[in-house]
Every structure is written in C-alpha cells, then in structure tokens.
Write a protein that holds these residues in place. Structure first.
Motif, PDB file in Angstrom:
ATOM      1  N   TRP A 136      27.297  74.526 -29.852  1.00 53.25           N
ATOM      2  CA  TRP A 136      27.505  75.054 -28.494  1.00 53.25           C
ATOM      3  C   TRP A 136      26.864  76.419 -28.233  1.00 53.25           C
ATOM      4  N   PRO A 137      26.940  77.396 -29.156  1.00 53.72           N
ATOM      5  CA  PRO A 137      26.396  78.722 -28.844  1.00 53.72           C
ATOM      6  C   PRO A 137      24.911  78.717 -28.492  1.00 53.72           C
ATOM      7  N   PHE A 138      24.144  77.747 -29.039  1.00 51.19           N
ATOM      8  CA  PHE A 138      22.709  77.745 -28.749  1.00 51.19           C
ATOM      9  C   PHE A 138      22.244  76.485 -28.029  1.00 51.19           C
ATOM     10  N   SER A 139      22.970  75.375 -28.174  1.00 53.88           N
ATOM     11  CA  SER A 139      22.557  74.154 -27.469  1.00 53.88           C
ATOM     12  C   SER A 139      22.720  74.320 -25.963  1.00 53.88           C
ATOM     13  N   THR A 140      23.711  75.104 -25.530  1.00 60.54           N
ATOM     14  CA  THR A 140      23.934  75.330 -24.097  1.00 60.54           C
ATOM     15  C   THR A 140      22.873  76.247 -23.494  1.00 60.54           C
ATOM     16  N   MET A 141      22.086  76.882 -24.340  1.00 61.30           N
ATOM     17  CA  MET A 141      21.069  77.824 -23.843  1.00 61.30           C
ATOM     18  C   MET A 141      19.648  77.277 -23.978  1.00 61.30           C
ATOM     19  N   GLY A 142      19.536  75.966 -24.215  1.00 54.45           N
ATOM     20  CA  GLY A 142      18.214  75.355 -24.184  1.00 54.45           C
ATOM     21  C   GLY A 142      17.648  74.934 -25.519  1.00 54.45           C
ATOM     22  N   ASP A 173      14.552  74.085 -27.593  1.00 53.31           N
ATOM     23  CA  ASP A 173      13.472  74.829 -26.947  1.00 53.31           C
ATOM     24  C   ASP A 173      13.820  76.315 -27.032  1.00 53.31           C
ATOM     25  N   GLU A 174      13.337  76.989 -28.066  1.00 53.11           N
ATOM     26  CA  GLU A 174      13.713  78.374 -28.308  1.00 53.11           C
ATOM     27  C   GLU A 174      13.032  79.351 -27.364  1.00 53.11           C
ATOM     28  N   THR A 175      12.179  78.852 -26.487  1.00 60.20           N
ATOM     29  CA  THR A 175      11.555  79.721 -25.486  1.00 60.20           C
ATOM     30  C   THR A 175      12.296  79.642 -24.150  1.00 60.20           C
ATOM     31  N   ALA A 176      13.381  78.873 -24.102  1.00 63.66           N
ATOM     32  CA  ALA A 176      14.157  78.761 -22.861  1.00 63.66           C
ATOM     33  C   ALA A 176      14.631  80.147 -22.424  1.00 63.66           C
ATOM     34  N   PRO A 177      14.589  80.451 -21.121  1.00 64.03           N
ATOM     35  CA  PRO A 177      14.955  81.798 -20.643  1.00 64.03           C
ATOM     36  C   PRO A 177      16.357  82.230 -21.059  1.00 64.03           C
ATOM     37  N   ASP A 178      17.329  81.322 -20.936  1.00 63.94           N
ATOM     38  CA  ASP A 178      18.694  81.688 -21.322  1.00 63.94           C
ATOM     39  C   ASP A 178      18.767  82.029 -22.802  1.00 63.94           C
ATOM     40  N   PHE A 179      18.053  81.261 -23.611  1.00 64.65           N
ATOM     41  CA  PHE A 179      18.075  81.488 -25.056  1.00 64.65           C
ATOM     42  C   PHE A 179      17.511  82.872 -25.370  1.00 64.65           C
ATOM     43  N   GLN A 180      16.396  83.210 -24.743  1.00 67.28           N
ATOM     44  CA  GLN A 180      15.758  84.503 -24.986  1.00 67.28           C
ATOM     45  C   GLN A 180      16.650  85.657 -24.511  1.00 67.28           C
ATOM     46  N   ARG A 181      17.371  85.451 -23.414  1.00 68.68           N
ATOM     47  CA  ARG A 181      18.122  86.547 -22.797  1.00 68.68           C
ATOM     48  C   ARG A 181      19.499  86.743 -23.423  1.00 68.68           C
ATOM     49  N   TYR A 182      20.177  85.658 -23.770  1.00 63.28           N
ATOM     50  CA  TYR A 182      21.598  85.771 -24.091  1.00 63.28           C
ATOM     51  C   TYR A 182      21.971  85.486 -25.546  1.00 63.28           C
ATOM     52  N   PHE A 183      21.068  84.947 -26.333  1.00 66.43           N
ATOM     53  CA  PHE A 183      21.448  84.628 -27.711  1.00 66.43           C
ATOM     54  C   PHE A 183      20.987  85.738 -28.653  1.00 66.43           C
ATOM     55  N   PRO A 184      21.808  86.156 -29.636  1.00 65.51           N
ATOM     56  CA  PRO A 184      23.180  85.709 -29.912  1.00 65.51           C
ATOM     57  C   PRO A 184      24.175  86.352 -28.952  1.00 65.51           C
ATOM     58  N   THR A 185      25.380  85.779 -28.910  1.00 65.25           N
ATOM     59  CA  THR A 185      26.400  86.247 -27.979  1.00 65.25           C
ATOM     60  C   THR A 185      27.247  87.341 -28.633  1.00 65.25           C
TER      61      THR A 185
END
Length: 886
Positions: free
Chosen positions: A415-421, A424-436
């Motif tokens: 959940w911590p990273f699947s919800t952020m794209g 696809d590790e270049t997804a905007p949410d992944f780049q902006r918010y991970f790790p929480t």
C-alpha cells in the motif's frame, strides 16, 4: 470493505485527520490516501452466506465469473457506504486518489511484486502444514488465528507390540490416528529404549508403524509416547521430515475424513468431530481405550469464521520471510522507524525474531489470482505478470492458471507505494510523497499489516545508495476503546456504540432493534436489551461530530486503552456550545463596528494584553503536544484556554471597556480587534480537532479579523510568538482574577446575593498589589459587583469575612449585609442535618453484614458520601464561628 464504522475506526480516523489537517495548515504538501481492502475471506464468506439465504445456491452453482460479478456489486455498494460514513466523521483525505486493493493499478503492482519475489527466490511453492479453515475451505496465516482455552478430553490409546505388550499414547485428537506413521519416544526415556526400532500395530486399522526416538517428545507429558501424524500436525511434520516418514492425509478441505485406504470404510466422509466420537467407540469396543480424562487445552480458531483450525498438509505458496525480517530488524536498530508508544516496538521485534514463512495462497475466488500457469504438456510452472501465450519450457500452448488467490495482506503490504503509482517509479505522486512520515493504526494489525508494509517496502524501495527505504518514520499505535466498565466492545455483549448514533442521536427502540434485531438466541437478546435500557433509558442524544472528535482526542492518552465515557462526550458537546455562544457575543459587539484591522490606532487594555499573551502560550502548548502525538494534552490546552481564559474571563473583562461611555474610541477599537483576532486565531488552532464548528464560525469572523480565504482549512496554523508573551499583564490579571474569585467565594459562604453591590477592603504591604487595585478598579467593580474597593489604612479592623490572595487580604465588611441571627439559625439547621447524615452513614459502614455482602462499588459510594458530609460539616462549622464572632 466488509466493515461499517465502529469506535475503533472513529478514533483511528479522527487522529489521522487531526494530523493531516494540522500539517496542511503548516504549509506542508500533505497526502492522505483513502482506501478499502478487499478482505478476501471475510467478503467471500458474507456474499456466499447471502447467496445461500436468498437463492439456496452456492458459488459453485453460479461458477467463478458469475459469482465474482456478485461480489463486485456488493463491494461497490459497501465502498460507497464507508465513504459516506467517514465523510460524516469529518475526515479529509484526498478522495480523488481513493484506492481499492483490487483496482487495476494495484493489481499490476501485486503481479509485479509476486514475479520479482519469485525470481529472486523469495516465493516458493511446496507441501507444508498450514492452518486450514474448513468453513471457508482456505488456508489462513498464523496471525489470522486466535487461541482459546477450551474443555475437552485426553484419550490414552493402546498400540500393541509384537510381544503382546502395549505402548500407551496420549492424544487430544483420536480421530487423526488413521494418519499416524510412527510412535515416538524420547531417546533417553528408560521405559521405552528397548522398543525403539520395533513396530506397533495401529489401533482399528491393523497397520504396522515404527517406534522412533526423537528429542521433541516430552517424557513428562501423558505417557511419554507420542503418535506422529505428519499431515495433520506442524510439529509432527518436522519429526516426520527428520525421520524420512511419508505423511498420510486422512482429511479433506471441509474437515471430513477421506474415503481412502487408510480410513475405515465406516468413517468415510464423516465430519471430524463426529469421527472423534465414532473412533472412541471403536477403540472401546476393541479394548484399546485405556482411559478418557477431562483436559483443558488451547484450541486454535479462525479469526474470519470462528471455525476450529485444522492443521493440514497442503500444497501452497510461501514467502521466505527471514531475509525480509532481518532488514526490518536492522532498520529498528538504526532508529529509522519509531513506535509510539515504545512498548509496541518490543512486540514487533519479538515477532520478527521468531518469524515463520508466510503462506500467501488462499483457496478462494475473490482476490488477486496467483500469476502462475502450469503447462499441461511438461508441467512446467510459468510465472508471469500476464498470461503467457506458450510454455517457456516446451512451447506448448495449453496452460492452466493456478486457481488460488493471494492473501489479502499481500496486496495491503504494498500500500505505501502501490497507491502512488509503483511499479512506475516516475509517477508524480511517487516522486513527491514517498516515503511517507507517519502511520496511525491499531495494535491488532501490527503483524498483519504494519510489519508486511515495512518488509515489502524495504525489499522493493531503495535509496540512491542502494540501501533499503522504510515506508514511514513513525508508527503511532492507538489504544482500544472499551465500554464504561472497561469491557471490550462486542456485539455479543451488546455494548457496541455506533459513532454515527452519537453524532445524530438514536431513540431507545431503534437502538434496541440495532443491537438485538439479528440475534437468534432469545436469552442473549433479553440480556442485551436489559443492559441497553439501563445504560440509555432514553436512547442516545445527538452530540454532533465536533463533540465526538474532541472527546476521542481528549481521551487518546498514549499507551492506554480508552474507557468510553458518555459524560465526557456530553461535556464536550457543552464545550462546543460554549464556543458557539462566545462567537455570538463577539459578532454582536463587532459586526458593523470598527475593529481596527486596517491600521487605525488602537489602545489595548490590560485584559487585551493578557488574553493575547495567553493565546501565545496556548499556541505553544498545542503545537508542542501535537508534535509529540499527545492529542489528549493538545485538546486539554485548547479546552482550558477557550472555556476558562477566553470565555469565562476575557469576554467578561471586555464588557467594561465596550460599555464604558467614557472609554476612548482607541480603547474600544482595541478591545473589538482583540475579540475578533483572538477568536479567529483560536478557531484555526482548534480546527484540526473540531472542523465543522470552526469552519462555520470562521466564515463570519474572518472578514472582521482582516482574513481572507475560501476555507479555514487552507489558512496557516497559528505560530506562537514569544515576543508577545506579556508577563506583567499575566501577573496583573491573575491578581485581579484572584480578588474577584475571593469576593465570589465570600458571597457564597455568607449567603450574600450575587446581585447585591458590596464594599471590599484590601490589606497588605505589597506595592504591586496596591498598583493593581488602583489601575483595575473598573474590572474589579464590574465583575465582582462592588460599589467600593479601597485599601485599608493602618489600624482599621472592621468585622469582615476574609480570604487571602497572594500577600493581600480581601475583606468584606459584614455590617448591614446579613441578618446574623437568621444566618446562625440557617447554619444550625444545616449542621444538624449533616450530623444526622454522618451518624446514618457511619452506622451503615460499621455494619459488617453490609460491607461484606454489598458490591465494592456500592461500599465505596457510601464512603464517598461520608467524606463529603464530614467535609461539609467542617466548612459550615468554620463559617458559623466567623459569623458568631461578628
């Protein structure tokens, strides 16, 4: 997705919402992803039960695709209900990012994770003992079972040796003897050394099995002889592996004995507990049942269906968790993840240090289908994210996908990273918010969910230097909400409270129907009905969302369970009303008035300076407590400031200035500005806990305070300013408050009407106090209802009632204020009443029959009454002496 909102959800979501609203107002990019879990076993069980009740069909009658269509329809309806319930609670996640563990993006992440773990040798398939739930016909993990002490029996059974002697075996499960492959004894047990290597005859069947020696056997338990059934006991499986014994399966997936060569024909397809009784009868008839004794032991049950777990040898998929757990332990040692309260870190560590491989396959239709295809030609297992066109080994095109699905917690663990794209590790949410940053959760899913998220994240997510990333820095673990007696809330006890009922209110009849309507046992329904009527004789009144949220925050003491208190909920509803009425007073005195927010000259009174100073202290306290996850202390700081400082004192202190015709325009403008600015700031301060009332009031107050914006939730959180702390103003107002309280106390003790104006004299040598009296005659005269206040000259000593404020005596001359004789007569009557009450209570408490038979809480209540009566007697006695001396 199976759930409805309960008190645990209300607590968990309220605390999360407080954090996210606070951080948004601090100006941080804050993400809170809402979502639902597909809850494989629970959801399939519910839909299957509904299908059976409404149509008489099973899922097998419908077929996999048609059944899954029905489950999807049900899940979609539940998701909408849950979102509605959470919205009523005022939570504010980013609903545009709402996710479901079976949606398309997460399904892709699950398949990618499975394939990568398999290719790295961390997922394997094999035959092992699993926890089998015969009701859901699926494997469940160790942490999805619970153990209860249950009364049963211990059977001693004779296994015959070739020489006619017998080895007596003790067991709690005689029905499994048909799967026995050996009898084990301890190698150092002198009683049985001579039999090691021989064979015994298995009762009823006549099959020959060996006698083996193994250190696992406890010579002190039972007879010291242990039957070995590798296909139906995890420890026996290990013994069988060590001795190269072939397991024998004698039970099917529904807990019925198999119709095979190892099971007597009379027991073919017989349910396991019925087979136990029939086996006992067969043993007794054969003279092989040595004894049957009552025995209490721990029985494993499924958390999902409550069925007794059957250890069963089964071909399943497993995650090798040891390498993953080692990474988690290292992160814990390095301080990369912190648990609040800290004691849960010890539980988490203990589980990681004793971790077993994780069975991730489930024999269900609802869930993520395992991405594994078997070639019908060569039986090669093809692991692929998408269905392969042909076998990677032989090229054959007929492939069959594994029918099983993955454990729900496998997808939730991503959940911590699947919800952020991801992947696809270049997804905007992944780049902006991970790790929480922070996870707020209940202690009951630390191992189900928290540990799995940490393991999966650290395996798949890496820092730039290749080191594992943690999914979050802090895990805040909430307590359990119990009822007012400290009992865990459960439907069977009839003590569950729906948070929406506390928000909206519910009548007694509707509450009774809610708690007992679906119960099949009349006695239980009657018991719950009586309890409900006793606790809520008129139902539950409406309290509103803000009062509920404030209560949850105020009771969320770190590391403690919460005993729910309806009185506190009612008290915080009154608190919301207090804030509302304060806002009405402010609006009444400031709307359409010059509030000095556009740079006009203002003059601040002592009260204005004091409340601004106290606001800075409150802001500092709230920020500090929220930063430390002390929601209870943050709520307390807000309550004390709003109720006691702002409402009870400052609003009263503002009236002399606003109503004084001689006051300058600058002074009135200063008070109006202080009224609106302090209220506007405290609304922002309280907003994360009480979102609705603060938003409603802020929309009216903000323009008066010179603020603009669409919503309070988008405003900056107040920042404490140490420079604005006014120590002199605080000390002066505390003295003024002390004098006013002293005068009010004297009025109460002497039975002087609050409306009657009186004279007050002060005595002492403190120069600061003399200055304070001179400068604050207006405040003292208005709030204490005085017609005169002055400093005593040396030598004056009028007959007065007296109280001390610091170094200063506060004197109220009694001449002309009371009828001495009438007051003495009144006090004598009250003293007589208290003496009689004390005599009655002492007699009751000195009666051994009462103290021995009455419940402890009843005795304590009577003792408390006695203490109160004795205290009242002392106070009235002192008061009588004072009046008599006048």
């Amino acid at each position: 997705v199976t759930g409805t909102l309960h008190m645990g959800h209300a607590l968990d979501c309220t605390l999360q919402d407080i954090l996210v609203r606070w951080n948004r107002m601090l100006g941080k990019q804050s993400l809170w992803v809402p979502g639902t879990d597909h809850a494989g076993i629970a959801t399939q069980t519910v839909v299957e039960r509904n299908l059976k009740q409404t149509t008489g069909q099973t899922r097998h009658d419908l077929g996999r695709d048609a059944f899954l269509e029905q489950v999807w329809d049900w899940a979609h309806s539940r998701q909408a209900d849950i979102a509605s319930q959470l919205t009523r609670l005022g939570i504010s996640p980013d609903w545009s990012r709402q996710r479901f563990t079976l949606d398309e993006g997460l399904n892709k992440a699950v398949k990618t994770a499975f394939v990568r773990l398999y290719n790295r040798g961390l997922i394997v398939q094999g035959e092992r003992i699993v926890n089998w739930d015969p009701q859901s016909t699926s494997a469940v993990s160790d942490i999805e079972t619970y153990y209860v002490e249950e009364k049963s029996h211990l059977w001693e059974i004779a296994y015959t040796l070739p020489d006619g002697n017998r080895l007596v075996v003790a067991t709690t499960r005689p029905e499994t003897l048909y799967g026995d492959v050996a009898v084990a004894v301890h190698p150092d047990d002198d009683r049985y050394k001579g039999y090691i290597g021989q064979h015994v005859t298995l009762p009823i069947t006549g099959r020959q099995i060996p006698v083996i020696a193994d250190d696992y056997v406890d010579p002190a338990f039972g007879t010291g002889c242990l039957k070995i059934t590798p296909a139906h006991d995890p420890n026996d499986f290990e013994v069988g592996q060590r001795h190269q014994l072939t397991p024998i399966l004698i039970m099917d997936d529904k807990g019925h004995l198999l119709a095979n060569e190892f099971v007597p024909p009379s027991l073919h397809c017989v349910e396991r507990f019925e087979a136990r009784q029939q086996t006992e009868a067969l043993l007794e008839a054969a003279g092989l049942l040595v004894s049957k004794q009552e025995h209490t032991h721990r029985v494993a049950r499924s958390q999902r269906t409550d069925a007794v777990i059957e250890p069963l040898l089964s071909k399943q998929w497993f995650v090798k968790t040891k390498p993953l757990a080692d990474m988690c332990l290292k992160a814990l040692d390095n301080g990369e993840i912190k648990f609040i309260p800290e004691r849960w870190e010890k539980e988490y560590r203990r589980w990681l240090e004793n971790i077993q491989d994780w069975c991730i396959s489930r024999q269900l239709w609802w869930g993520h289908r395992i991405p594994a295809w078997t070639c019908e030609a060569c039986e090669h297992m093809n692991i692929s994210e998408n269905a392969p066109a042909s076998c990677a080994s032989c090229g054959h095109t007929v492939l069959t996908q594994d029918p099983d699905v993955l454990d729900t917690w496998f997808s939730s663990g991503l959940w911590p990273f699947s919800t952020m794209g991801w992947p696809d590790e270049t997804a905007p949410d992944f780049q902006r918010y991970f790790p929480t940053d922070v996870l707020v959760t209940g202690f009951d899913i630390i191992f189900f969910w928290v540990a799995r998220m940490i393991m999966m994240t650290m395996h798949f997510m890496k820092n730039d230097d290749g080191s594992p990333q943690v999914p979050f820095k802090t895990v805040y673990v909430t307590g359990l909400i119990r009822d007012e007696q400290g009992d865990k809330m459960s439907k069977s006890k009839g003590n569950v409270i729906d948070p929406l009922d506390m928000i909206d209110g519910i009548g007694l009849n509707d509450l009774l129907e809610k708690r007992t309507g679906n119960l099949m046992q009349p006695k239980l329904a009657q018991k719950i009905s009586k309890r409900t009527q006793k606790e809520f004789p008129e139902g539950i009144a409406a309290h509103g969302t803000d009062a509920l949220r404030f209560t949850l925050a105020a009771m969320a003491t770190t590391g403690r369970d919460i005993n729910w208190d309806m009185n506190r909920l009612e008290g915080y509803r009154n608190f919301c009303n207090k804030l509302w009425n304060a806002a009405r007073y402010v609006l009444m005195n400031t709307e359409d008035q010059d509030c000095g927010v556009n740079g006009e000259p203002v003059e601040l009174s002592l009260a204005d300076r004091w409340i601004i100073s106290e606001l800075q202290q409150c802001e500092q306290d709230v920020v500090r407590h929220l930063d430390q996850y002390r929601f209870d202390l943050a709520a307390y700081a807000l309550y004390e400031f709003i109720w006691n400082e702002y409402c009870d004192w400052y609003l009263e202190l503002s009236k002399p200035s606003l109503n004084d015709e001689k006051a300058s325009d600058e002074a009135k403008r200063g008070t109006r500005r202080t009224l609106v600015r302090v209220l506007e700031a405290v609304l922002r301060l309280a907003h994360p806990i009480m979102p609705f009332i603060t938003e409603e009031i802020w929309q009216r107050i903000a323009p008066l305070a010179g603020k603009q914006g669409d919503s309070i939730m988008l405003q900056p959180f107040p920042v404490p300013d140490a420079i604005r702390r006014d120590i002199i103003a605080s000390a002066d107002i505390e003295w003024v408050k002390g004098v006013i309280v002293a005068v009010r106390n004297i009025r109460g003790e002497m039975n002087i009407s609050p409306a009657r104006k009186i004279t007050v004299l002060l005595r002492g040598q403190n120069q600061d106090d003399q200055r304070r009296m001179t400068e604050n005659r207006q405040f003292l005269g208005s709030l204490a209802k005085l017609d005169c206040i002055d400093w005593l000259t040396e030598g004056e000593a009028p007959m007065s009632a007296t109280q001390l404020v610091g170094d200063t005596e506060v004197l109220v001359p009694m001449a002309g204020l009371i009828d001495k004789q009438a007051e003495l007569t009144r006090l004598d009557k009250e003293l007589d009443r208290l003496n009689k009450e004390i005599t009655r209570l002492q007699g009751k408490l000195n009666n051994e029959k009462f103290t021995a038979k009455a419940p402890a809480e009843v005795v304590e209540k009577e003792q408390e009454k006695l203490r109160d009566a004795e205290g009242g007697l002392r106070r009235l006695g002192d008061q009588r002496k004072s009046i008599e001396a006048m």
